[in-house]
Scaffold this motif. Structure first.
Motif, PDB file in Angstrom:
ATOM      1  N   UNK A 106      47.531  13.437  84.283  1.00 39.04           N
ATOM      2  CA  UNK A 106      46.940  14.349  83.307  1.00 39.04           C
ATOM      3  C   UNK A 106      45.746  15.097  83.880  1.00 39.04           C
ATOM      4  N   UNK A 107      45.126  14.514  84.873  1.00 42.36           N
ATOM      5  CA  UNK A 107      43.937  15.161  85.435  1.00 42.36           C
ATOM      6  C   UNK A 107      44.119  15.362  86.930  1.00 42.36           C
ATOM      7  N   UNK A 108      45.240  15.932  87.244  1.00 43.31           N
ATOM      8  CA  UNK A 108      45.562  16.135  88.649  1.00 43.31           C
ATOM      9  C   UNK A 108      44.443  16.862  89.381  1.00 43.31           C
ATOM     10  N   UNK A 109      43.886  17.884  88.716  1.00 44.82           N
ATOM     11  CA  UNK A 109      42.865  18.676  89.406  1.00 44.82           C
ATOM     12  C   UNK A 109      41.615  17.835  89.670  1.00 44.82           C
ATOM     13  N   UNK A 113      39.742  17.193  93.046  1.00 47.46           N
ATOM     14  CA  UNK A 113      38.330  17.512  93.255  1.00 47.46           C
ATOM     15  C   UNK A 113      37.622  16.346  93.939  1.00 47.46           C
ATOM     16  N   UNK A 139      30.498  19.745  86.019  1.00 48.26           N
ATOM     17  CA  UNK A 139      31.486  20.701  85.542  1.00 48.26           C
ATOM     18  C   UNK A 139      31.991  20.325  84.157  1.00 48.26           C
ATOM     19  N   UNK A 142      29.548  21.225  81.650  1.00 47.79           N
ATOM     20  CA  UNK A 142      29.452  22.674  81.437  1.00 47.79           C
ATOM     21  C   UNK A 142      30.595  23.208  80.593  1.00 47.79           C
TER      22      UNK A 142
ATOM     23  N   UNK B   5      44.817  12.790  78.212  1.00 50.31           N
ATOM     24  CA  UNK B   5      44.462  14.173  78.488  1.00 50.31           C
ATOM     25  C   UNK B   5      43.104  14.538  77.966  1.00 50.31           C
ATOM     26  N   UNK B   6      42.615  15.654  78.430  1.00 50.85           N
ATOM     27  CA  UNK B   6      41.275  16.095  78.080  1.00 50.85           C
ATOM     28  C   UNK B   6      41.279  16.864  76.787  1.00 50.85           C
ATOM     29  N   UNK B   9      43.891  20.182  76.752  1.00 49.51           N
ATOM     30  CA  UNK B   9      45.265  20.165  77.216  1.00 49.51           C
ATOM     31  C   UNK B   9      46.220  20.364  76.047  1.00 49.51           C
ATOM     32  N   UNK B  13      51.712  20.851  77.813  1.00 48.43           N
ATOM     33  CA  UNK B  13      51.367  20.248  79.092  1.00 48.43           C
ATOM     34  C   UNK B  13      51.556  18.742  79.030  1.00 48.43           C
ATOM     35  N   UNK B  14      51.100  18.153  77.934  1.00 45.79           N
ATOM     36  CA  UNK B  14      51.244  16.706  77.795  1.00 45.79           C
ATOM     37  C   UNK B  14      52.713  16.310  77.846  1.00 45.79           C
ATOM     38  N   UNK B  52      41.805  29.247  79.563  1.00 45.59           N
ATOM     39  CA  UNK B  52      42.123  27.812  79.474  1.00 45.59           C
ATOM     40  C   UNK B  52      43.625  27.592  79.667  1.00 45.59           C
ATOM     41  N   UNK B  55      44.630  28.238  83.218  1.00 42.58           N
ATOM     42  CA  UNK B  55      44.314  27.110  84.095  1.00 42.58           C
ATOM     43  C   UNK B  55      45.423  26.067  84.006  1.00 42.58           C
ATOM     44  N   UNK B  59      47.972  24.619  86.908  1.00 40.36           N
ATOM     45  CA  UNK B  59      48.180  23.203  87.249  1.00 40.36           C
ATOM     46  C   UNK B  59      49.657  22.855  87.152  1.00 40.36           C
ATOM     47  N   UNK B  87      33.119  27.890  85.965  1.00 36.40           N
ATOM     48  CA  UNK B  87      33.226  27.134  87.196  1.00 36.40           C
ATOM     49  C   UNK B  87      34.516  26.322  87.276  1.00 36.40           C
ATOM     50  N   UNK B  88      34.831  25.615  86.206  1.00 36.25           N
ATOM     51  CA  UNK B  88      35.997  24.740  86.243  1.00 36.25           C
ATOM     52  C   UNK B  88      37.263  25.556  86.501  1.00 36.25           C
ATOM     53  N   UNK B  91      37.223  26.795  90.098  1.00 34.93           N
ATOM     54  CA  UNK B  91      37.520  25.740  91.057  1.00 34.93           C
ATOM     55  C   UNK B  91      38.999  25.395  91.039  1.00 34.93           C
ATOM     56  N   UNK B  92      39.572  25.372  89.843  1.00 34.67           N
ATOM     57  CA  UNK B  92      40.998  25.091  89.760  1.00 34.67           C
ATOM     58  C   UNK B  92      41.780  26.178  90.494  1.00 34.67           C
ATOM     59  N   UNK B 938      27.004  26.628  81.294  1.00 35.94           N
ATOM     60  CA  UNK B 938      27.841  27.661  80.689  1.00 35.94           C
ATOM     61  C   UNK B 938      27.087  28.941  80.422  1.00 35.94           C
TER      62      UNK B 938
END
Lengths: 143, 954
Positions: A106-109, A113, A139, A142, B5-6, B9, B13-14, B52, B55, B59, B87-88, B91-92, B938
């Motif tokens: 679920x948090x591959x990224x 990192x 991150x 943020x 998951x966050x 998500x 995706x799940x 979002x 991103x 992935x 940033x996130x 970076x992704x 942010x």
């Protein structure tokens, strides 16, 4: 160069994370992963955690259903790599709390990192968990 | 955070992740991924996708590639995502790009600009992310685009940035050493960074630099030793501890570096003894990581100038490894043993049973490692047992890669240590039979040469015995149904050269066998070519000996087939055979002298033997030869070409050259001479001679063509030979690459040595199975010592010993080289040799002090704000003030440090930056950090002016 690639593969041989430090094409990756996963999964607990494959040495370690495989050059210290794997797992554990295969999926990224912080150019550059995780936590805060 | 998951998500995706996770077979997984590809193709290019969501798509693309499918349709979206402000997301995007693209991909050019912009960001996390991407994406051509910025970042206040900037330079060094050669001093400087993370990272590039050029870094030995000492004394922050070991990964890196620096250098090594000894004592051998460090210590000890006490500790550690139940430790023990026996061969003996256990272990990894050890400890006394074991193992495995390796090792050992010709030939036969075409063709050429030259240079009977036994065994082996091509080539060649030499076999018998080979392997052109040439040799020897040649009927039919062969090479050979058979004994003898394959070919480059002919032609009115440089155009050459290939002439007008027939005859001479010079290392001795003696005009031209054709089949076999005198006397470095080609003289000594010891070995073979094996591998306790001692002495010149000491000896050479280089200035400047090592270090550290003092000031000032960091700073201070102190007389005064820095102009912008920073108040620094934090939270400012924020926060 040291580390050539880091793979996480489950016990069915499915790739869960792949990071290469030298460029291989998709086909080469697929072939390599197939071969070494077959080799490593066939081994038992008593045997060495190291396997020679072509000009690589694979150092692997199993955590529950997940195998961590690190391909290294021939002059790398295998035991240290074995412990590096454990450090990686400990770091993920600290971040995810009782890390499991699904966390990584679920948090591959995030897992990537962490690796980015720990390994650059195929060399281990950071081993302090706080330093590895702080940019990721910043991150998270943020966003 | 749970596994579900966050926050952002989507259910989609799940579901995807779950279904991939639950896939029970590769086919099912492929189905899921393929339908996912379809979905993504549709969705990813929809306009106005929220970032979002984007991103998440990226992935999902990563998943697609990870599971082995092509996701190139989405690469461009990953590239776009690197522009994002968040940033996130950025970076992704970078992560996906580094996973998808190699550094030469077309899309990279689109990212370079983004990277440049991000490197300038005042959010240090953005800079870090960009630096990660630099390490993966920048290729040789784009290095200049980012290099200046990265050099600037080396002085960034954030340690994470400095660390990654160092690694970016490291990457550039790997890609193109010349691009950063002027920046090497930065690595030295960063070694003394006040952050241990940066210092630890700097060890990576330094390791590479030192690997490539040890002598330029000898001055750092003291710094490395001092850092290692402080690490071992737990002076680094606790965060670097791992399982109660202080910063083990840094320790290991340092030990690796010390091993390089101390190799073959007594003075440097002496500085290391204490610290390595300390680590030996401190290491906790009950933990894996402790053993990892111990292993690295052993490697270091066996690489640096030997020290008896350390060797003892190393031997103790090895025996602990070998006695352990853990296979991992046994493996490390075997490896370590292999390193240590180079220095103290006697320690292998006490571990003989452990070694044999490992050899017989079902674990393949362990077994291979043990074979590696055996390979390293092979002597003339145990070569038979070891090589036999290796061959057995070689036969049992399927892995071609390893099979090739072990085969070449067998060959190498056999060549070096063969106790008898018989054994040697049989061993080679086994290797060829089973490893077949995996064996490098060089090995075959080598074997032919060995048989031709023999082992004992003065001992002709031994040589002919070797040849006879080879011929005998080959005739026997030819009965086997299927033999590898390489082996057949050897067989044909040997039968051709020596089949009839001892008179045991008749020419018709040998030629019959050769014809059989050519027929049985009728689709292997190379083998057929070898067979024809062998036939020609046999017949030539017969004719030269004055015997009547009557060709076998099958040989006749074979020749007829070859004369009409599609292969011009075969055809040529067949015609030559026909021609040779028609000549008289005298001519044949000079064309095909018996057993002359080893003689040097004398090439008369000036073609002086043609002088008479030329003279004659000129007298008859021919025009003299004009050297190519003096000729005006290419007329002559094109004429020559036209003459050669009648059909090829495309210019009808050229036919006017009819009036110059004689000129073309002469024009042929330069091409012929050209051909012969370019073939100098190549030709079989016979053919050039033949052509020069029968200098009829047509044969010259055909010969030129024919010599070219011959290049493929024969080149390597003979190529070595002309070079041989030089290689045999040359040193070990070339020998290694040649793969045992020049071991002949080595095996001479080995061979004579074995005869003495042969009988003594026989006596040992009485005790039970394992004991027996052990004894045959390691020799009797009392005997071995003497033998290995003599072995050492006598085989010093032999290539094996030279080779096993290769790193060391090359080091010695290297250190010899530098000592004159280093010494003169030292002698002039300091007189004292002891000052020598510190003298070169003076400069970098001076620079450093200028840099260090102010930065530590800043950082310690900053650190006062956080209690966690306060505990850290004394450590750091201690670490880095001591480092330079060990190296030279220290200027601890901050003021002088500051006053130093402007003086050291070579640091350039970096220095001034630092000084400028030190003059800022700590408050300002704090506020900048806060500013950065705010940005990460942010509040990404749209304005590029940081001053605005400074005012607000300061």
């Amino acid at each position: 160069m040291g580390i050539r690639f880091i793979l996480m593969v489950n016990k069915q041989g499915q790739t869960r994370l792949a990071q290469y430090y030298e460029w291989l094409t998709l086909e080469e990756r697929r072939a390599l992963e197939g071969e070494i996963v077959r080799k490593c999964l066939a081994r038992n607990e008593q045997q060495c955690s190291f396997v020679e494959h072509r000009n690589y040495k694979i150092v692997y370690r199993r955590y529950a259903s997940l195998f961590f495989l690190v391909g290294v050059d021939n002059d790398e210290n295998e035991l240290a790599i074995l412990e590096f794997i454990h450090l990686l797992v400990e770091t993920m554990d600290r971040h995810f709390g009782n890390v499991c295969e699904l966390d990584i999926m679920f948090h591959l990224e995030k897992a990537h990192f962490m690796l980015e912080e720990m390994v650059m150019n195929g060399s281990i550059v950071e081993t302090s968990k706080a330093n590895i995780l702080s940019p990721i936590q910043l991150m998270d805060k943020a966003s | 955070m749970g596994s579900q998951g966050g926050f952002y998500q989507s259910k989609e995706f799940l579901d995807l992740v779950k279904s991939i996770g639950e896939a029970r077979s590769k086919a099912e997984e492929d189905r899921i991924v393929l339908s996912e590809i379809e979905t993504l193709k549709r969705r990813i290019s929809e306009p106005d996708t929220p970032k979002r969501k984007m991103k998440e798509y990226i992935i999902r693309l990563v998943y697609v590639e990870m599971l082995g499918h092509d996701a190139s349709f989405g690469y461009i979206h990953a590239v776009k995502m690197t522009h994002d402000d968040t940033l996130l997301v950025k970076r992704t995007g970078y992560l996906a790009v580094t996973l998808f693209l190699n550094e030469d991909h077309d899309l990279i050019i689109l990212i370079v600009n983004t990277i440049q912009k991000d490197l300038k960001s005042d959010n240090y996390l953005v800079v870090c992310v960009a630096l990660n991407a630099v390490c993966k994406l920048i290729n040789e051509e784009t290095i200049p685009a980012v290099l200046p910025q990265i050099v600037e970042l080396l002085a960034h206040p954030k340690e994470a940035v400095r660390k990654k900037a160092i690694m970016a330079l490291h990457r550039f060094y790997q890609k193109s050493p010349s691009s950063v050669s002027h920046l090497v001093s930065n690595f030295r400087k960063r070694l003394c960074d006040n952050d241990p993370g940066v210092m630890g990272a700097t060890l990576c590039p330094l390791f590479d630099l030192i690997t490539n050029d040890v002598n330029s870094y000898k001055d750092l030995v003291i710094s490395f030793v001092s850092i290692l000492k402080q690490v071992a004394e737990r002076r680094l922050p606790k965060a670097y501890d791992y399982h109660q070991m202080p910063a083990p990964f840094i320790q290991i890196k340092l030990l690796k570096i010390l091993a390089l620096l101390g190799s073959g250098d007594k003075q440097a090594s002496e500085n290391m003894y204490t610290v390595v000894g300390d680590i030996f004592r401190k290491c906790d051998s009950s933990s894996n990581i402790g053993n990892a460090v111990l292993y690295e210590c052993i490697c270091c000890v066996s690489s640096i100038y030997p020290n008896p006490k350390l060797l003892e500790s190393a031997a103790d550690a090895i025996s602990r490894f070998l006695k352990s139940d853990s296979h991992n430790l046994k493996y490390m023990g075997i490896d370590a043993l292999g390193r240590l026996i180079k220095i103290s061969p006697e320690i292998a003996e006490q571990h003989q049973l452990a070694v044999i256990d490992c050899l017989e272990d079902p674990d393949d990894t362990l077994k291979r490692k043990t074979f590696e050890l055996l390979y390293k400890m092979t002597k003339s006394t145990n070569v038979e047992v070891i090589v036999d074991r290796m061959i057995d193992y070689m036969i049992s495995i399927n892995d071609n890669h390893y099979k090739t390796e072990i085969a070449s090792r067998c060959v190498e050992l056999a060549e070096q240590f063969a106790p008898s010709n018989q054994w040697f030939i049989q061993t080679m036969n086994k290797v060829f039979e089973h490893a077949g075409d995996l064996v490098n063709i060089k090995v075959a050429h080598n074997l032919m040469r060995l048989i031709a030259e023999g082992f004992g240079e003065d001992d002709n009977t031994a040589d002919s015995q070797l040849r006879s036994s080879a011929v005998e065994s080959y005739l026997y082996i030819l009965g086997e149904p299927k033999l590898p091509s390489v082996f057949l080539q050897v067989i044909c060649w040997v039968l051709g050269e020596y089949g009839t030499a001892d008179g045991k076999y008749s020419a018709s018998y040998i030629t019959g066998k050769l014809c059989d080979v050519a027929e049985a392997y009728s689709n292997d052109e190379t083998v057929k070519a070898y067979a024809v040439t062998a036939l020609m040799k046999i017949y030539a020897f017969e004719i030269a000996a004055g015997r009547m040649v009557d060709m076998l009927p099958e040989c006749h039919s074979l020749m007829e087939e070859f004369l009409a062969s599609h292969s011009t090479d075969l055809q040529q050979r067949a015609y030559e055979l026909q021609a040779v058979i028609g000549l008289d004994a005298h001519a044949v003898e000079s064309i095909m002298p018996s057993d002359a394959s080893c003689e040097d070919i004398e090439v008369d480059k000036a073609l002086s033997f043609l002088n008479g002919y030329i003279q004659e032609s000129i007298e008859k009115g021919a025009q003299p030869y004009i050297p190519e440089s003096e000729r005006s155009g290419m007329l002559n050459i094109s004429n020559f070409r036209n003459q050669d290939h009648h059909e090829a002439s495309s210019h009808g007008l050229r036919f006017e050259a009819y009036e110059l027939p004689k000129q073309t005859v002469q024009a042929r001479i330069p091409p012929a001479s050209l051909a012969s010079t370019e073939l100098v290392p190549v030709p079989e001795p016979v053919y050039p001679r033949e052509s020069y003696q029968t200098t009829t005009v047509p044969s010259v031209s055909s010969d030129a063509a024919e010599l070219k054709l011959r290049l493929d089949g024969v080149q390597k076999k003979w190529g070595r030979q002309t070079h041989f005198p030089s290689t045999s006397t040359s040193n070990s470095t070339s020998q290694k690459t040649v793969n045992g080609i020049t071991q002949v003289d080595g095996s001479n000594t080995a061979n004579s040595r074995t005869r003495e010891t042969y009988d003594s070995r026989k006596q040992v073979e009485i005790s039970p199975e394992k004991q027996k094996l052990a004894a045959s591998l390691f020799g009797g306790p009392s005997k071995t010592e003497k033998k290995s001692a003599t072995g050492h002495k006598s085989s010093k010149p032999s290539s094996h010993m030279v080779k096993s000491h290769a790193p060391k000896s090359s080091m010695e050479v290297a250190s010899e080289k530098t000592s004159p280089v280093q010494q003169p200035p030292d002698l002039l400047d300091f007189g004292e040799p002891t000052v020598k090592s510190t003298a070169p270090s003076l400069d970098p550290f001076k620079d450093l002090e200028g840099l260090l003092e102010p930065t530590t000031q800043v950082s310690s000032a900053v650190n006062h704000s956080s209690t966690a960091a306060v505990t850290k700073s004394p450590d750091i201070m201690g670490l880095y003030t001591e480092t330079p102190a060990g190296a030279h007389h220290k200027d601890s005064d901050i003021l002088s440090g500051l006053s130093n820095s402007p003086m050291t102009n070579m640091v350039g912008g970096t220095t001034t930056m630092q000084v400028a920073q030190s003059s800022k108040s700590p408050n300002l620094k704090d506020s900048l950090e806060k500013d950065a934090l705010v940005r990460q939270m942010g509040v990404t400012p749209s304005s590029q002016n940081p001053n605005l924020f400074k005012d607000l926060l300061g």
